[in-house]
Design an enzyme around this catalytic site. Structure first.
Site, PDB file in Angstrom:
ATOM      1  N   LYS A 210      -3.795 -45.904 -40.374  1.00  0.00           N
ATOM      2  CA  LYS A 210      -3.975 -45.085 -41.575  1.00  0.00           C
ATOM      3  C   LYS A 210      -4.155 -43.633 -41.116  1.00  0.00           C
ATOM      4  CE  LYS A 210      -6.680 -42.858 -44.621  1.00  0.00           C
ATOM      5  NZ  LYS A 210      -5.852 -41.676 -44.715  1.00  0.00           N
ATOM      6  N   GLY A 263     -12.751 -38.446 -36.594  1.00  0.00           N
ATOM      7  CA  GLY A 263     -12.880 -37.605 -37.781  1.00  0.00           C
ATOM      8  C   GLY A 263     -14.260 -36.986 -37.849  1.00  0.00           C
ATOM      9  N   SER A 264     -14.678 -36.661 -39.062  1.00  0.00           N
ATOM     10  CA  SER A 264     -15.953 -35.950 -39.248  1.00  0.00           C
ATOM     11  C   SER A 264     -17.136 -36.909 -39.127  1.00  0.00           C
ATOM     12  CB  SER A 264     -15.960 -35.308 -40.628  1.00  0.00           C
ATOM     13  OG  SER A 264     -15.884 -36.325 -41.615  1.00  0.00           O
ATOM     14  N   ASN A 265     -18.313 -36.350 -38.906  1.00  0.00           N
ATOM     15  CA  ASN A 265     -19.527 -37.168 -38.811  1.00  0.00           C
ATOM     16  C   ASN A 265     -19.860 -37.827 -40.139  1.00  0.00           C
ATOM     17  OD1 ASN A 265     -19.579 -35.447 -36.463  1.00  0.00           O
ATOM     18  ND2 ASN A 265     -21.574 -36.387 -36.120  1.00  0.00           N
ATOM     19  N   GLY A 268     -17.516 -40.646 -40.496  1.00  0.00           N
ATOM     20  CA  GLY A 268     -17.793 -41.583 -39.398  1.00  0.00           C
ATOM     21  C   GLY A 268     -19.000 -42.458 -39.720  1.00  0.00           C
ATOM     22  N   GLU A 285     -15.140 -41.169 -32.825  1.00  0.00           N
ATOM     23  CA  GLU A 285     -15.126 -39.873 -32.132  1.00  0.00           C
ATOM     24  C   GLU A 285     -15.216 -38.801 -33.204  1.00  0.00           C
ATOM     25  OE1 GLU A 285     -15.500 -38.752 -29.205  1.00  0.00           O
ATOM     26  OE2 GLU A 285     -15.545 -40.706 -28.236  1.00  0.00           O
ATOM     27  N   CYS A 319     -11.746 -30.524 -31.926  1.00  0.00           N
ATOM     28  CA  CYS A 319     -13.096 -31.076 -31.741  1.00  0.00           C
ATOM     29  C   CYS A 319     -13.737 -30.446 -30.513  1.00  0.00           C
ATOM     30  CB  CYS A 319     -13.033 -32.585 -31.609  1.00  0.00           C
ATOM     31  SG  CYS A 319     -11.849 -33.135 -30.380  1.00  0.00           S
ATOM     32  N   GLN A 366     -10.189 -26.385 -46.424  1.00  0.00           N
ATOM     33  CA  GLN A 366     -10.668 -25.910 -45.129  1.00  0.00           C
ATOM     34  C   GLN A 366     -10.840 -24.387 -45.173  1.00  0.00           C
ATOM     35  OE1 GLN A 366     -11.483 -28.225 -43.151  1.00  0.00           O
ATOM     36  NE2 GLN A 366     -12.040 -27.034 -41.339  1.00  0.00           N
ATOM     37  N   GLU A 418     -20.797 -27.750 -37.190  1.00  0.00           N
ATOM     38  CA  GLU A 418     -19.384 -27.565 -36.868  1.00  0.00           C
ATOM     39  C   GLU A 418     -18.692 -26.858 -38.044  1.00  0.00           C
ATOM     40  OE1 GLU A 418     -16.674 -30.978 -37.021  1.00  0.00           O
ATOM     41  OE2 GLU A 418     -15.981 -30.441 -35.025  1.00  0.00           O
TER      42      GLU A 418
HETATM   43  P1  NAP Z   1     -12.291 -36.731 -41.940  1.00  0.00           P
HETATM   44  O1  NAP Z   1     -12.291 -36.050 -43.234  1.00  0.00           O
HETATM   45  O2  NAP Z   1     -13.524 -37.433 -41.505  1.00  0.00           O
HETATM   46  O3  NAP Z   1     -11.054 -37.777 -41.990  1.00  0.00           O
HETATM   47  C1  NAP Z   1     -10.674 -38.529 -40.881  1.00  0.00           C
HETATM   48  C2  NAP Z   1      -9.892 -39.754 -41.346  1.00  0.00           C
HETATM   49  O4  NAP Z   1     -10.760 -40.611 -42.083  1.00  0.00           O
HETATM   50  C3  NAP Z   1      -8.732 -39.424 -42.290  1.00  0.00           C
HETATM   51  O5  NAP Z   1      -7.671 -40.290 -42.053  1.00  0.00           O
HETATM   52  C4  NAP Z   1      -9.341 -39.689 -43.651  1.00  0.00           C
HETATM   53  O6  NAP Z   1      -8.406 -39.974 -44.666  1.00  0.00           O
HETATM   54  C5  NAP Z   1     -10.170 -40.918 -43.345  1.00  0.00           C
HETATM   55  N1  NAP Z   1     -11.215 -41.195 -44.335  1.00  0.00           N
HETATM   56  C6  NAP Z   1     -11.768 -40.337 -45.227  1.00  0.00           C
HETATM   57  N2  NAP Z   1     -12.692 -40.998 -45.973  1.00  0.00           N
HETATM   58  C7  NAP Z   1     -12.716 -42.282 -45.536  1.00  0.00           C
HETATM   59  C8  NAP Z   1     -13.460 -43.429 -45.899  1.00  0.00           C
HETATM   60  N3  NAP Z   1     -14.375 -43.394 -46.864  1.00  0.00           N
HETATM   61  N4  NAP Z   1     -13.228 -44.583 -45.229  1.00  0.00           N
HETATM   62  C9  NAP Z   1     -12.307 -44.633 -44.239  1.00  0.00           C
HETATM   63  N5  NAP Z   1     -11.567 -43.558 -43.846  1.00  0.00           N
HETATM   64  C10 NAP Z   1     -11.776 -42.407 -44.486  1.00  0.00           C
HETATM   65  O7  NAP Z   1     -11.912 -35.742 -40.742  1.00  0.00           O
HETATM   66  P2  NAP Z   1     -10.769 -34.666 -40.698  1.00  0.00           P
HETATM   67  O8  NAP Z   1     -11.124 -33.536 -41.594  1.00  0.00           O
HETATM   68  O9  NAP Z   1      -9.451 -35.328 -40.879  1.00  0.00           O
HETATM   69  O10 NAP Z   1     -10.836 -34.188 -39.160  1.00  0.00           O
HETATM   70  C11 NAP Z   1     -11.681 -33.193 -38.691  1.00  0.00           C
HETATM   71  C12 NAP Z   1     -12.870 -33.799 -37.968  1.00  0.00           C
HETATM   72  O11 NAP Z   1     -12.430 -34.652 -36.925  1.00  0.00           O
HETATM   73  C13 NAP Z   1     -13.740 -32.749 -37.295  1.00  0.00           C
HETATM   74  O12 NAP Z   1     -15.092 -33.035 -37.520  1.00  0.00           O
HETATM   75  C14 NAP Z   1     -13.402 -32.890 -35.806  1.00  0.00           C
HETATM   76  O13 NAP Z   1     -14.415 -32.470 -34.922  1.00  0.00           O
HETATM   77  C15 NAP Z   1     -13.170 -34.359 -35.735  1.00  0.00           C
HETATM   78  N6  NAP Z   1     -12.374 -34.689 -34.542  1.00  0.00           N
HETATM   79  C16 NAP Z   1     -13.012 -35.279 -33.485  1.00  0.00           C
HETATM   80  C17 NAP Z   1     -12.308 -35.569 -32.314  1.00  0.00           C
HETATM   81  C18 NAP Z   1     -12.990 -36.221 -31.144  1.00  0.00           C
HETATM   82  O14 NAP Z   1     -12.297 -36.797 -30.302  1.00  0.00           O
HETATM   83  N7  NAP Z   1     -14.299 -36.161 -31.038  1.00  0.00           N
HETATM   84  C19 NAP Z   1     -10.952 -35.242 -32.225  1.00  0.00           C
HETATM   85  C20 NAP Z   1     -10.343 -34.636 -33.334  1.00  0.00           C
HETATM   86  C21 NAP Z   1     -11.068 -34.361 -34.478  1.00  0.00           C
HETATM   87  P3  NAP Z   1      -7.916 -38.812 -45.673  1.00  0.00           P
HETATM   88  O15 NAP Z   1      -7.175 -37.845 -44.851  1.00  0.00           O
HETATM   89  O16 NAP Z   1      -7.074 -39.563 -46.632  1.00  0.00           O
HETATM   90  O17 NAP Z   1      -9.146 -38.220 -46.288  1.00  0.00           O
END
Ligand code: NAP
Length: 535
Positions: A210, A263-265, A268, A285, A319, A366, A418
Site C-alpha cells: 500500500k 511514515g510519521s510517528n 506509526g 521506521e 527522515c 505540507q 520534526e
Molecule cells: P504518514 O502520513 O505517516 O503516511 C505513511 C503511510 O501510512 C502512507 O502510505 C499513508 O497512507 C499510510 N497511512 C496513513 N494513515 C494510516 C492508517 N491509519 N493506517 C495505516 N496506514 C496509514 O507519513 P508520510 O507523510 O507519508 O511520510 C513522512 C514521514 O515519514 C516523516 O515523519 C518521515 O520522517 C517519515 N520517514 C521515515 C523514514 C525512516 O526510515 N525512519 C524514512 C522516510 C520517511 P496515505 O498516503 O494514504 O495517507
C-alpha cells in the site's frame, strides 16, 4: 491521462469505491494487461477516466499543482481482502522456488529499473518534487538494494551449531512469515518500497503493498518492473487508497503476518496499536530530528557543505535530514557566515527544468504545515537568519525559501519536533559535553553527525550519541544498500532495514536437531544429573 490501477493476482484492476459500491468504472471497465512495449504506460484503453473521477484520486505535480499527472483508483477493504487472498494462495508455491531463483527475480527487476532509470527519475521529480539529480540518486539506491538482496540469495541462511549429544547435528534455517503488508511514505517512494519488498520476497513471503496516496505513479512503475520479471501472479500485489481505509484493512486482516511501515510517528503509533491487538509483527521506521555537531577543530567548509546538503537536499523532506546544527563558541561566528553564504546561493525551482534546484514541498498540506511551523518558531523567539517565506511562483508551486533560525530554545518545538521541510535550527553549546547533551535531547534517534579531527571526541560521540546511524565528518543523510538502516528511541522499532539485517524482519528462525545415530542420544546434562542421583 494516465490511470494507476491496483495490481492483484497479476492483473491491473480498478478498486471498489470506499463506500463498498463499485462505482465510476472507467468507460472501458479497465483491466489492464502487460504493455506490449515493456515500458510503463498505464493508459486506459479509452485514455480518459471521464465520468468516474469520484472513484479516482488526482496525482498532482507539486511544482505546478494544476498539472494532473494521472488518476489513481480508490480502493476499499474489499480490495485488500482480494489482494491478501491472492497472496495467500500463491505464497506456499512461491517459497518452494529455490532461494537463488527468487533472487533472480530481484536481479531482473534491478536491470529493468536501470534500463528505464531516466523515465522513472523524471516521473519521481514530477510527482514528488525532488530535483532530477536527487531522483536519479533515489532510483539508483533502489537498484543497488535489489542487486544486494539478489546476491544475498546465494549466501548462507543459517548456522551449524555443536551439540552436547553424540551423533547429533543442530542447525538453524529460515521460514517465511507468509503474507506481509508493506505501507510506505511519499518522500522516497521508489527506494523505500524497494528496500522492503526485496527482502520480503527473498525470504519467500507474498506481499501486499500500500503506497502513499501522494505518489501512485512511481509505485506503479516499481510494481510494473516486478511484473516484467515474470513474477508469478499474486506474489506481489498493489492496492491504492487512503491509509485509514486500505491501510487499516491491511493491518486488521488476520492472514497478514507482519506489517513493515515507514511514515510519521502519529500514524506509526496507530499502526502499532492496531497490529498489537492480534499480535501481528510490526516494523516501524518513523521521524527524525537529526543533529550535526561542529567542534572547534572541524574543517568548517566541509561542515558547512554537509549541513547545507543535509538540511536542504530533497527540500528537507528526508527522515535523515539535518534539522539542528549545534555549534561551540570558538567557531560559531565563522561557521554561521559560511553556512549563510551557501544557503543564499541555493536555487529554488522546478527540479525538472533545473536538475539541481531545490524543489517544492510535496503538497498543499505540507506547504501549510511548514509555513505554520516557521511562524510558531518566530513566535517562540527564534531569530530568522534567512528565508522563512513562501516563494511566489506563477505556476502556484509549493516553494518555500531555505530557512535558517538562530537563537533557538532547545525546549521549543523548532528544536524538538520534526518539521519535514527546508528549515534548519542553530543551537549553541558551551562545549562538546553540552553539545552531546543537546544532540541527545530529543525523542527521536535516527542519524547524527560530528565534525572534528579529534579521535577521543569521535570515539565518545560514537559511543554516547543515541541514534541508529552516525556520520563522522559527513552529512546526516545517505545510506548504502549493504549497510543496516534505521533508528532508535521513537524513530524505529522492529529491527533494521537494508543490509544483511534487512531480511531478518521477514522470516522466522527454525532450529533443527538431527540425530543421525538412530538411537536416543543422551545429553551431557542428563549424564551429570544421573551422577548426582537427581533421577
Ligand atoms: P504518514 O502520513 O505517516 O503516511 C505513511 C503511510 O501510512 C502512507 O502510505 C499513508 O497512507 C499510510 N497511512 C496513513 N494513515 C494510516 C492508517 N491509519 N493506517 C495505516 N496506514 C496509514 O507519513 P508520510 O507523510 O507519508 O511520510 C513522512 C514521514 O515519514 C516523516 O515523519 C518521515 O520522517 C517519515 N520517514 C521515515 C523514514 C525512516 O526510515 N525512519 C524514512 C522516510 C520517511 P496515505 O498516503 O494514504 O495517507
Amino acid at each position: 491521462m494516465q490511470v494507476y490501477l491496483n495490481y492483484i493476482e497479476g492483473k491491473w484492476v480498478e478498486g471498489h469505491s470506499p463506500s463498498g459500491v463499485v462505482e465510476g468504472h472507467s468507460p472501458s471497465g479497465v483491466v489492464e494487461g502487460h504493455s506490449p512495449s515493456g515500458v510503463v504506460e498505464g493508459h486506459s484503453p479509452s485514455g480518459v477516466v471521464a465520468g468516474s473521477l469520484h472513484s479516482f484520486e488526482a496525482n498532482r505535480n507539486p511544482a505546478c499543482p494544476k498539472q494532473v499527472l494521472g488518476q489513481a483508483t480508490k480502493s476499499s477493504a474489499e480490495d485488500i481482502k482480494r489482494a491478501v487472498g491472492a497472496a495467500s494462495c500463491v505464497q506456499r508455491a512461491w517459497v518452494k522456488i529455490p532461494r537463488p531463483k527468487r533472487g533472480e527475480y530481484l536481479a531482473k527487476c534491478a536491470a529493468y529499473l536501470e534500463k528505464n532509470i531516466e523515465i522513472l527519475a523524471t516521473l519521481l521529480t514530477e510527482e514528488e518534487g525532488k530535483n532530477l539529480n536527487e531522483s536519479r540518486g533515489e532510483c539508483l539506491k533502489a537498484i543497488r538494494v535489489l542487486e544486494f538482496m539478489a546476491s544475498e540469495s546465494r549466501r548462507p541462511v543459517g548456522e551449524m551449531l555443536p551439540s552436547e549429544m553424540p551423533g547429533t547435528m543442530i542447525y538453524t534455517t529460515r521460514m517465511p512469515l507468509g503474507v506481509v503488508g508493506i505501507i510506505t511514505p511519499w518522500n522516497f517512494p521508489v527506494c523505500i518500497p524497494a528496500w522492503k519488498i526485496a527482502p520480503a520476497l527473498l525470504e519467500g513471503n507474498a506481499v501486499v503493498f500500500k503506497p502513499a496516496s501522494l505518489t501512485p505513479a512511481t509505485a506503479r512503475f516499481l510494481v510494473k518492473a516486478f511484473e516484467e520479471t515474470g513474477l508469478p501472479p499474486g506474489v506481489l500485489n498493489l492496492v491504492y487508497g487512503s491509509g485509514s481505509t486500505v491501510g487499516n484493512a491491511l493491518i486488521a486482516d488476520s492472514r497478514v503476518r507482519a506489517i513493515s511501515f515507514t511514515g510519521s510517528n502519529e500514524i506509526g503509533a496507530q499502526v502499532h496499536a492496531l497490529a498489537a491487538k492480534r499480535f501481528c509483527r510490526t516494523q516501524l521506521e518513523m521521524g527524525g530530528k537529526n543533529p550535526v555537531v561542529v567542534l572547534e577543530d572541524a574543517d568548517l567548509d566541509c561542515a558547512a557543505d554537509a549541513v547545507v546538503m543535509g538540511a536542504f537536499g530533497s527540500t528537507g523532506q528526508r527522515c535523515t535530514a539535518t534539522s539542528r546544527v549545534i555549534l561551540v563558541p570558538q567557531i560559531r561566528e565563522v561557521f554561521v557566515q559560511k553556512l549563510l553564504e551557501r544557503v543564499r546561493k541555493i536555487k529554488v525551482g522546478n527540479g525538472l527544468k533545473d536538475p539541481t534546484a531545490m524543489g517544492p514541498v510535496v503538497d498543499e498540506n505540507q506547504y501549510k504545515a511548514v509555513l505554520s511551523a516557521i511562524q510558531k518558531a518566530k513566535k517562540d523567539g527564534a531569530k530568522i537568519l534567512c528565508g522563512g517565506e513562501p516563494l511566489a511562483d506563477e505556476q502556484g508551486g509549493y516553494f518555500i525559501s531555505p530557512t535558517v533560525f538562530d537563537g533557538v530554545n532547545p525546549a521549543s518545538d523548532l528544536a524538538q519536533k520534526e518539521i519535514f521541510g527546508p528549515v534548519l535550527a542553530i543551537l549553541n553549546a558551551k562545549d562538546f559535553e553540552q553539545a552531546l547533551e543537546l544532540a541527545n535531547n530529543v525523542e527521536y534517534g535516527l542519524s547524527a553527525s560530528l565534525f572534528t579531527q579529534d579521535i577521543s571526541s569521535i570515539q565518545r560521540f560514537n559511543a554516547e550519541i543515541e541514534c541508529g546511524i552516525v556520520h563522522i565528518n559527513s552529512a546526516t543523510v545517505g545510506g548504502e544498500a549493504q549497510a543496516p538502516f534505521g533508528g532508535v528511541k521513537q524513530t524505529g522499532l522492529g529491527g533494521r532495514e537494508m543490509g544483511k539485517m534487512g531480511p531478518e524482519f521477514f522470516c522466522e528462525i527454525k532450529t533443527v536437531y538431527v540425530d543421525y545415530n538412530t538411537r536416543t542420544a543422551r545429553t551431557g546434562v542428563l549424564d551429570e544429573a544421573r551422577k548426582r542421583n537427581l533421577y
